[in-house]
Design a protein around this motif. Sequence first.
Motif, short mmCIF file in Angstrom:
data_model
loop_
_atom_site.label_atom_id
_atom_site.label_comp_id
_atom_site.label_asym_id
_atom_site.label_seq_id
_atom_site.Cartn_x
_atom_site.Cartn_y
_atom_site.Cartn_z
N LYS A 87 67.62 -67.66 -16.48
CA LYS A 87 68.68 -68.52 -16.34
C LYS A 87 69.55 -68.00 -15.70
O LYS A 87 69.81 -66.70 -15.93
N PRO A 88 70.42 -68.72 -15.03
CA PRO A 88 71.69 -67.98 -14.38
C PRO A 88 72.64 -67.20 -15.14
O PRO A 88 73.05 -66.29 -14.83
N GLU A 89 72.80 -67.74 -16.68
CA GLU A 89 73.60 -66.87 -17.45
C GLU A 89 72.73 -65.44 -17.94
O GLU A 89 73.58 -64.96 -18.45
N ASP A 90 71.71 -65.35 -17.42
CA ASP A 90 71.06 -64.18 -17.57
C ASP A 90 71.40 -62.84 -16.47
O ASP A 90 71.12 -61.81 -16.50
N THR A 91 72.03 -63.57 -15.64
CA THR A 91 72.61 -62.62 -14.44
C THR A 91 73.80 -61.38 -14.99
O THR A 91 74.58 -61.81 -15.72
N ALA A 92 73.14 -60.17 -14.89
CA ALA A 92 74.07 -59.03 -15.50
C ALA A 92 73.47 -57.75 -14.87
O ALA A 92 72.45 -57.84 -14.52
N VAL A 93 74.08 -56.75 -15.16
CA VAL A 93 73.56 -55.44 -15.02
C VAL A 93 72.86 -54.95 -16.29
O VAL A 93 73.44 -55.32 -17.56
N TYR A 94 71.53 -54.71 -16.34
CA TYR A 94 70.68 -54.23 -17.57
C TYR A 94 70.63 -52.95 -17.64
O TYR A 94 70.40 -52.12 -16.68
N TYR A 95 71.03 -52.43 -18.90
CA TYR A 95 70.92 -51.05 -19.31
C TYR A 95 69.92 -50.70 -20.33
O TYR A 95 69.83 -51.28 -21.36
N CYS A 96 69.35 -49.48 -20.04
CA CYS A 96 68.11 -49.21 -21.19
C CYS A 96 69.04 -48.08 -21.88
O CYS A 96 70.00 -47.16 -21.40
N ALA A 97 68.61 -47.91 -23.38
CA ALA A 97 69.31 -46.98 -23.84
C ALA A 97 68.60 -46.36 -24.99
O ALA A 97 67.43 -47.00 -25.54
N ALA A 98 68.76 -45.19 -25.72
CA ALA A 98 67.92 -44.32 -26.48
C ALA A 98 68.75 -43.98 -27.60
O ALA A 98 69.94 -43.48 -27.24
N ARG A 99 68.12 -44.01 -28.98
CA ARG A 99 68.89 -43.70 -29.88
C ARG A 99 68.00 -42.67 -31.07
O ARG A 99 67.02 -42.89 -30.86
N THR A 100 68.86 -42.05 -31.43
CA THR A 100 68.08 -40.92 -32.50
C THR A 100 68.14 -41.36 -33.70
O THR A 100 67.45 -40.97 -34.75
N THR A 101 69.00 -42.03 -34.18
CA THR A 101 68.98 -42.71 -35.70
C THR A 101 67.74 -43.58 -35.84
O THR A 101 67.45 -44.49 -34.96
N ALA A 102 67.32 -43.44 -37.36
CA ALA A 102 66.18 -44.35 -37.49
C ALA A 102 66.63 -45.80 -38.35
O ALA A 102 65.83 -46.32 -38.68
N VAL A 103 68.16 -46.06 -38.23
CA VAL A 103 68.50 -46.98 -39.14
C VAL A 103 68.48 -48.39 -38.36
O VAL A 103 69.07 -48.66 -37.42
N MET A 104 67.32 -49.25 -38.45
CA MET A 104 67.00 -50.29 -37.79
C MET A 104 68.21 -51.41 -37.92
O MET A 104 68.36 -52.34 -36.85
N LEU A 105 68.85 -51.69 -38.86
CA LEU A 105 69.93 -52.39 -39.15
C LEU A 105 71.02 -52.35 -37.96
O LEU A 105 71.65 -53.35 -37.71
N THR A 106 71.21 -51.07 -37.63
CA THR A 106 72.12 -51.11 -36.48
C THR A 106 71.98 -50.98 -35.12
O THR A 106 72.60 -50.60 -34.26
N MET A 107 70.44 -51.54 -35.06
CA MET A 107 70.08 -51.28 -33.52
C MET A 107 70.82 -52.36 -32.59
O MET A 107 70.51 -51.95 -31.45
N THR A 108 71.31 -53.28 -32.74
CA THR A 108 72.43 -54.12 -32.17
C THR A 108 73.37 -53.35 -31.71
O THR A 108 74.39 -53.91 -30.58
N MET A 109 73.76 -52.34 -32.36
CA MET A 109 75.38 -51.66 -31.88
C MET A 109 75.36 -50.56 -30.78
O MET A 109 74.54 -49.65 -30.92
N ALA A 110 75.75 -51.07 -29.80
CA ALA A 110 75.81 -49.99 -28.43
C ALA A 110 76.18 -48.55 -29.00
O ALA A 110 75.79 -47.60 -28.38
N THR A 111 77.25 -48.38 -29.91
CA THR A 111 77.73 -47.33 -30.26
C THR A 111 76.59 -46.44 -30.73
O THR A 111 76.93 -45.11 -31.36
N THR A 112 75.55 -46.86 -31.56
CA THR A 112 74.44 -46.11 -32.25
C THR A 112 73.80 -45.43 -31.11
O THR A 112 72.60 -44.80 -31.61
N TYR A 113 73.84 -45.86 -29.77
CA TYR A 113 72.67 -45.19 -28.79
C TYR A 113 73.50 -44.15 -27.95
O TYR A 113 74.56 -44.21 -27.51
#
Length: 126
Positions: A87-113
């Motif tokens: 959709k047009p609203e998907d227009t953006a710069v897309y970033y890949c990120a990796a994290r070392t923590t295994a806590v799944m509940l925080t996966m949506t938080m950019a600060t954990t990457y």
Amino acid sequence: QVQLAESGGGVVQAGGSLRLSCTASGRSFSRNGMGWFRQAPGKEREFVAGVSWSGGTTYYADSVKGRFTISRDNAKNTVYLQMNSLKPEDTAVYYCAARTTAVMLTMTMATTYEYWGQGTQVTVST
């Protein structure tokens, strides 16, 4: 030096598909959770999708659920984002990120990457 390199972005018409790839170098990320985020002009960076180190658990933002699929190939040190029904609203710069923590509940938080790629532009035209 650890690097994440995204590819696969581009311009696509609404309703079309793209597949983004993110390849890691410098170390193996086979034991790391990986995620995709995006940032549209004038907006904050937002979570799109995440995958556990094994690939067995995935999370999606409500806005992309049912349209996007995240997957990974640990042998290739690569994570993918298949984007369908764009959709047009998907227009953006897309970033890949990796994290070392295994806590799944925080996966949506950019600060954990800890590791981020440079981003790839996705533009969806009407």
